[in-house]
Design a protein around this motif. Structure first.
Motif, PDB file in Angstrom:
ATOM      1  N   VAL A 250      14.817 102.217  64.760  1.00  0.00           N
ATOM      2  CA  VAL A 250      15.157 101.043  65.564  1.00  0.00           C
ATOM      3  C   VAL A 250      14.009 100.043  65.584  1.00  0.00           C
ATOM      4  CG1 VAL A 250      15.694 100.263  67.909  1.00  0.00           C
ATOM      5  CG2 VAL A 250      16.845 102.276  66.962  1.00  0.00           C
ATOM      6  N   ARG A 251      12.779 100.543  65.699  1.00  0.00           N
ATOM      7  CA  ARG A 251      11.639  99.627  65.699  1.00  0.00           C
ATOM      8  C   ARG A 251      11.545  98.851  64.392  1.00  0.00           C
ATOM      9  NH1 ARG A 251       8.833 103.911  68.310  1.00  0.00           N
ATOM     10  NH2 ARG A 251       7.875 104.521  66.327  1.00  0.00           N
ATOM     11  N   ALA A 252      11.870  99.502  63.297  1.00  0.00           N
ATOM     12  CA  ALA A 252      11.751  98.857  61.985  1.00  0.00           C
ATOM     13  C   ALA A 252      12.944  97.972  61.649  1.00  0.00           C
ATOM     14  CB  ALA A 252      11.585  99.918  60.899  1.00  0.00           C
ATOM     15  N   LEU A 253      14.141  98.370  62.091  1.00  0.00           N
ATOM     16  CA  LEU A 253      15.354  97.707  61.615  1.00  0.00           C
ATOM     17  C   LEU A 253      16.148  96.999  62.706  1.00  0.00           C
ATOM     18  CD1 LEU A 253      16.689 100.544  59.263  1.00  0.00           C
ATOM     19  CD2 LEU A 253      15.126  98.667  58.695  1.00  0.00           C
ATOM     20  N   GLY A 254      15.934  97.356  63.981  1.00  0.00           N
ATOM     21  CA  GLY A 254      16.739  96.810  65.062  1.00  0.00           C
ATOM     22  C   GLY A 254      17.882  97.748  65.398  1.00  0.00           C
ATOM     23  N   ASN A 255      18.667  97.369  66.403  1.00  0.00           N
ATOM     24  CA  ASN A 255      19.842  98.154  66.780  1.00  0.00           C
ATOM     25  C   ASN A 255      20.959  97.271  67.340  1.00  0.00           C
ATOM     26  OD1 ASN A 255      18.857  97.449  69.268  1.00  0.00           O
ATOM     27  ND2 ASN A 255      18.804  99.532  70.110  1.00  0.00           N
ATOM     28  N   SER A 257      20.566  94.857  69.506  1.00  0.00           N
ATOM     29  CA  SER A 257      20.314  94.397  70.872  1.00  0.00           C
ATOM     30  C   SER A 257      20.310  92.880  70.985  1.00  0.00           C
ATOM     31  CB  SER A 257      18.977  94.943  71.388  1.00  0.00           C
ATOM     32  OG  SER A 257      19.029  96.341  71.544  1.00  0.00           O
ATOM     33  N   HIS A 258      19.938  92.202  69.903  1.00  0.00           N
ATOM     34  CA  HIS A 258      19.911  90.733  69.909  1.00  0.00           C
ATOM     35  C   HIS A 258      21.233  90.133  69.425  1.00  0.00           C
ATOM     36  CE1 HIS A 258      15.675  90.829  70.888  1.00  0.00           C
ATOM     37  NE2 HIS A 258      15.436  91.611  69.859  1.00  0.00           N
ATOM     38  N   ILE A 259      22.194  90.996  69.143  1.00  0.00           N
ATOM     39  CA  ILE A 259      23.544  90.572  68.734  1.00  0.00           C
ATOM     40  C   ILE A 259      23.488  89.701  67.473  1.00  0.00           C
ATOM     41  CG2 ILE A 259      25.791  89.851  69.623  1.00  0.00           C
ATOM     42  CD1 ILE A 259      24.465  91.877  71.375  1.00  0.00           C
ATOM     43  N   SER A 260      22.494  89.901  66.647  1.00  0.00           N
ATOM     44  CA  SER A 260      22.343  89.091  65.435  1.00  0.00           C
ATOM     45  C   SER A 260      22.549  89.942  64.196  1.00  0.00           C
ATOM     46  CB  SER A 260      20.941  88.461  65.386  1.00  0.00           C
ATOM     47  OG  SER A 260      19.963  89.448  65.119  1.00  0.00           O
ATOM     48  N   CYS A 261      22.908  89.287  63.104  1.00  0.00           N
ATOM     49  CA  CYS A 261      23.008  90.012  61.835  1.00  0.00           C
ATOM     50  C   CYS A 261      21.659  90.591  61.426  1.00  0.00           C
ATOM     51  CB  CYS A 261      23.520  89.074  60.738  1.00  0.00           C
ATOM     52  SG  CYS A 261      25.315  88.809  60.789  1.00  0.00           S
ATOM     53  N   GLN A 262      20.588  89.869  61.742  1.00  0.00           N
ATOM     54  CA  GLN A 262      19.254  90.304  61.335  1.00  0.00           C
ATOM     55  C   GLN A 262      18.878  91.651  61.916  1.00  0.00           C
ATOM     56  OE1 GLN A 262      20.315  87.237  62.369  1.00  0.00           O
ATOM     57  NE2 GLN A 262      18.568  85.844  62.483  1.00  0.00           N
ATOM     58  N   ASP A 263      19.282  91.919  63.165  1.00  0.00           N
ATOM     59  CA  ASP A 263      18.857  93.169  63.793  1.00  0.00           C
ATOM     60  C   ASP A 263      20.002  94.167  63.909  1.00  0.00           C
ATOM     61  OD1 ASP A 263      20.251  92.197  66.108  1.00  0.00           O
ATOM     62  OD2 ASP A 263      18.881  93.320  67.395  1.00  0.00           O
ATOM     63  N   THR A 264      21.102  93.895  63.196  1.00  0.00           N
ATOM     64  CA  THR A 264      22.252  94.800  63.213  1.00  0.00           C
ATOM     65  C   THR A 264      22.551  95.366  61.832  1.00  0.00           C
ATOM     66  OG1 THR A 264      23.269  93.558  65.039  1.00  0.00           O
ATOM     67  CG2 THR A 264      24.705  94.992  63.756  1.00  0.00           C
ATOM     68  N   VAL A 265      22.700  94.497  60.846  1.00  0.00           N
ATOM     69  CA  VAL A 265      23.170  94.928  59.523  1.00  0.00           C
ATOM     70  C   VAL A 265      22.207  95.896  58.839  1.00  0.00           C
ATOM     71  CG1 VAL A 265      23.755  94.110  57.187  1.00  0.00           C
ATOM     72  CG2 VAL A 265      24.674  92.935  59.218  1.00  0.00           C
ATOM     73  N   PRO A 266      20.892  95.650  58.807  1.00  0.00           N
ATOM     74  CA  PRO A 266      20.014  96.621  58.141  1.00  0.00           C
ATOM     75  C   PRO A 266      20.111  98.020  58.740  1.00  0.00           C
ATOM     76  CG  PRO A 266      18.867  94.543  58.441  1.00  0.00           C
ATOM     77  CD  PRO A 266      20.145  94.446  59.223  1.00  0.00           C
ATOM     78  N   PHE A 267      20.129  98.104  60.077  1.00  0.00           N
ATOM     79  CA  PHE A 267      20.258  99.402  60.731  1.00  0.00           C
ATOM     80  C   PHE A 267      21.579 100.073  60.362  1.00  0.00           C
ATOM     81  CE2 PHE A 267      22.139 101.723  64.318  1.00  0.00           C
ATOM     82  CZ  PHE A 267      21.276 102.806  64.365  1.00  0.00           C
ATOM     83  N   CYS A 268      22.664  99.328  60.407  1.00  0.00           N
ATOM     84  CA  CYS A 268      23.976  99.919  60.121  1.00  0.00           C
ATOM     85  C   CYS A 268      24.078 100.400  58.675  1.00  0.00           C
ATOM     86  CB  CYS A 268      25.081  98.916  60.433  1.00  0.00           C
ATOM     87  SG  CYS A 268      25.299  98.607  62.208  1.00  0.00           S
ATOM     88  N   LEU A 269      23.515  99.666  57.745  1.00  0.00           N
ATOM     89  CA  LEU A 269      23.535 100.117  56.357  1.00  0.00           C
ATOM     90  C   LEU A 269      22.712 101.390  56.199  1.00  0.00           C
ATOM     91  CD1 LEU A 269      23.439  96.947  54.072  1.00  0.00           C
ATOM     92  CD2 LEU A 269      25.341  98.015  55.305  1.00  0.00           C
ATOM     93  N   TRP A 270      21.599 101.471  56.920  1.00  0.00           N
ATOM     94  CA  TRP A 270      20.776 102.684  56.846  1.00  0.00           C
ATOM     95  C   TRP A 270      21.541 103.898  57.370  1.00  0.00           C
ATOM     96  CZ3 TRP A 270      18.946 106.141  60.512  1.00  0.00           C
ATOM     97  CH2 TRP A 270      18.028 107.077  60.035  1.00  0.00           C
ATOM     98  N   VAL A 271      22.158 103.776  58.541  1.00  0.00           N
ATOM     99  CA  VAL A 271      22.895 104.909  59.099  1.00  0.00           C
ATOM    100  C   VAL A 271      24.035 105.312  58.170  1.00  0.00           C
ATOM    101  CG1 VAL A 271      24.277 105.751  61.021  1.00  0.00           C
ATOM    102  CG2 VAL A 271      22.340 104.271  61.471  1.00  0.00           C
ATOM    103  N   ALA A 272      24.785 104.326  57.684  1.00  0.00           N
ATOM    104  CA  ALA A 272      25.904 104.641  56.796  1.00  0.00           C
ATOM    105  C   ALA A 272      25.415 105.353  55.541  1.00  0.00           C
ATOM    106  CB  ALA A 272      26.656 103.363  56.432  1.00  0.00           C
ATOM    107  N   ALA A 273      24.356 104.849  54.941  1.00  0.00           N
ATOM    108  CA  ALA A 273      23.842 105.449  53.707  1.00  0.00           C
ATOM    109  C   ALA A 273      23.399 106.887  53.917  1.00  0.00           C
ATOM    110  CB  ALA A 273      22.679 104.618  53.164  1.00  0.00           C
TER     111      ALA A 273
END
Length: 326
Positions: A250-255, A257-273
Motif C-alpha cells: 500500500v505504501r508503494a502503490l496506494g489502495n 484512498s484518494h479515489i484516483s487512478c494513480q493510487d488504485t490501478v497499480p495496486f489492483c493490477l498487483w493483487v490480480a497478478a
C-alpha cells in the motif's frame, strides 16, 4: 450508420458477462466491508460474510452501461454510452456515486454535451478511478483482438466522463490487463502470464503517474529479493502468505484512498497478478488493504474472473450479490 456486429459477437458477450459477474460480486462484497465487523470477519474466515443480498454500487451500474453499449453496437459509441450512464444514474442516484459524478450525470441527463460537461465539472478533467472500475466487460469483449484495439476502446469509454490523461490511462491499463488474463487463462499461475500482464499494460498505458505506479507494481512482483515479504518460488507460482502485512504494498502503490487512478490501478493490477488462480484469495487480499474497498474489489474481481471462470467465483458470494438486471 450502425457498424455491423462482429461475427463472434455472442461469444464476446459471454466473456463480457463473465467479467461483469466478477466485477459485480467484488463490488457488492467490497461495499459490505466498509463496516468494521464485516471487514474483520471476512479476513478471519472468507465464508463469514455479511447476510445478503449485497447491493452493488455505481461501479456495477456503470459497468452494466458499458456492457449494454457493447451488446448494442459491438464497440464504444460515446454518445450512447453517455446516455446510458445518465439514464441509469437518474433511475437510481443512490448507488454511491461521488459528488462530481452526480453533477456530471445530472447535466448529461439534462441534455448538455458530455464532452463539455466532463471538462467543466472537473477542471482539467477527472482522474478518478471510475474509469477503471467499470472497464472489465470491455476488456473481455475485445480480449481476442490486438491490445491496441483494447486500448483504443478503453480510451473512448473513459473520455465520456474522464478528460484527464491519468483517468484515461487507468482505464487503458486495466482493460489491457484484463484482456491479457483472458488470453492466458489456461496458465494463470505461470510467471510468463504475470509478466505479459504488466508488459502489455505498460506498453499501452500513456506516460504519467498511473504508468509509473504500474512499473512499481511490476517491481514488487518480480524484482524483490527472497528475503522480502513478496516473492516468487517454485514453478513461478506466486506466494503471498495469507497473514502477510499488506502495508508495504500500500505504501508503494496506494489502495484507492484518494479515489484516483494513480493510487488504485497499480495496486489492483498487483493483487490480480499475484492471485489470478484464486478469486476468493484475490478479493480477501484486496479487502485487507482497505482504501476504496468496493472499487478495488470490482477491478480485481473483473480481472481475476477472466482467469478462473464463473466456477471459480464462490457460489455463496454469487448467491448473496443483488440480482443483476441486464
Amino acid at each position: 450508420m450502425n457498424t455491423p456486429l462482429p461475427a463472434d459477437h455472442t461469444d464476446r458477450m459471454h466473456r463480457a458477462r463473465l467479467a461483469l459477474t466478477g466485477l459485480s460480486v467484488g463490488d457488492a462484497l467490497g461495499q459490505t466491508c466498509f463496516r468494521d465487523h464485516n471487514y474483520e470477519a471476512i479476513l478471519e474466515d472468507p465464508r463469514a460474510t455479511a447476510r445478503g443480498p449485497w447491493p452493488f454500487t455505481d461501479d456495477t451500474e456503470m459497468a452494466i452501461s458499458v456492457y449494454d453499449v457493447l451488446n448494442e453496437h459491438g464497440r464504444i459509441d460515446q454518445d450512447r454510452l453517455a446516455q446510458r450512464f445518465a439514464a441509469r444514474y437518474k433511475a437510481q442516484p443512490w448507488r454511491g456515486y461521488g459528488g462530481g459524478a452526480h453533477r456530471l450525470l445530472e447535466q448529461v441527463g439534462n441534455g448538455y454535451p458530455w464532452r463539455a460537461v466532463a471538462e467543466g465539472v472537473f477542471p482539467g478533467g477527472s482522474f478518478g478511478n471510475g474509469s477503471a472500475m467499470r472497464i472489465a466487460p470491455l476488456a473481455a469483449y475485445f480480449a481476442d483482438g490486438d491490445y491496441s484495439v483494447v486500448a483504443k476502446q478503453a480510451r473512448l469509454s473513459a473520455e465520456v466522463t474522464h478528460a484527464h490523461p491519468e483517468g484515461i490511462a487507468g482505464a487503458i491499463a486495466t482493460a489491457v490487463a484484463g484482456a491479457c488474463v483472458w488470453r492466458n487463462r489456461a496458465r494463470p499461475t505461470e510467471e510468463a502470464t504475470r509478466r505479459e500482464l504488466f508488459d502489455a499494460a505498460l506498453a499501452h498505458t500513456p506516460t504519467g503517474l498511473v504508468r509509473d505506479g504500474i512499473e512499481r507494481a511490476r517491481t514488487f512482483t518480480f524484482d524483490l529479493s527472497t528475503e522480502s515479504e513478496v516473492r516468487l518460488v517454485g514453478r513461478g507460482a506466486a506466494v503471498v502468505p495469507f497473514d502477510l502485512s499488506i502495508e508495504p504494498v500500500v505504501r508503494a502503490l496506494g489502495n484507492g484512498s484518494h479515489i484516483s487512478c494513480q493510487d488504485t490501478v497499480p495496486f489492483c493490477l498487483w493483487v490480480a497478478a499475484m492471485h489470478l488462480h484464486n478469486y476468493q484469495t484475490a478479493l480477501v487480499q484486496t479487502i485487507r488493504a482497505r482504501g476504496d474497498i468496493d472499487t478495488n474489489c470490482a477491478i480485481v474481481g473483473g480481472i481475476v474472473a477472466l482467469a478462473v471462470g464463473e466456477k471459480g467465483i464462490p457460489n455463496d458470494w454469487l448467491a448473496q450479490r443483488e440480482e443483476l438486471v441486464v
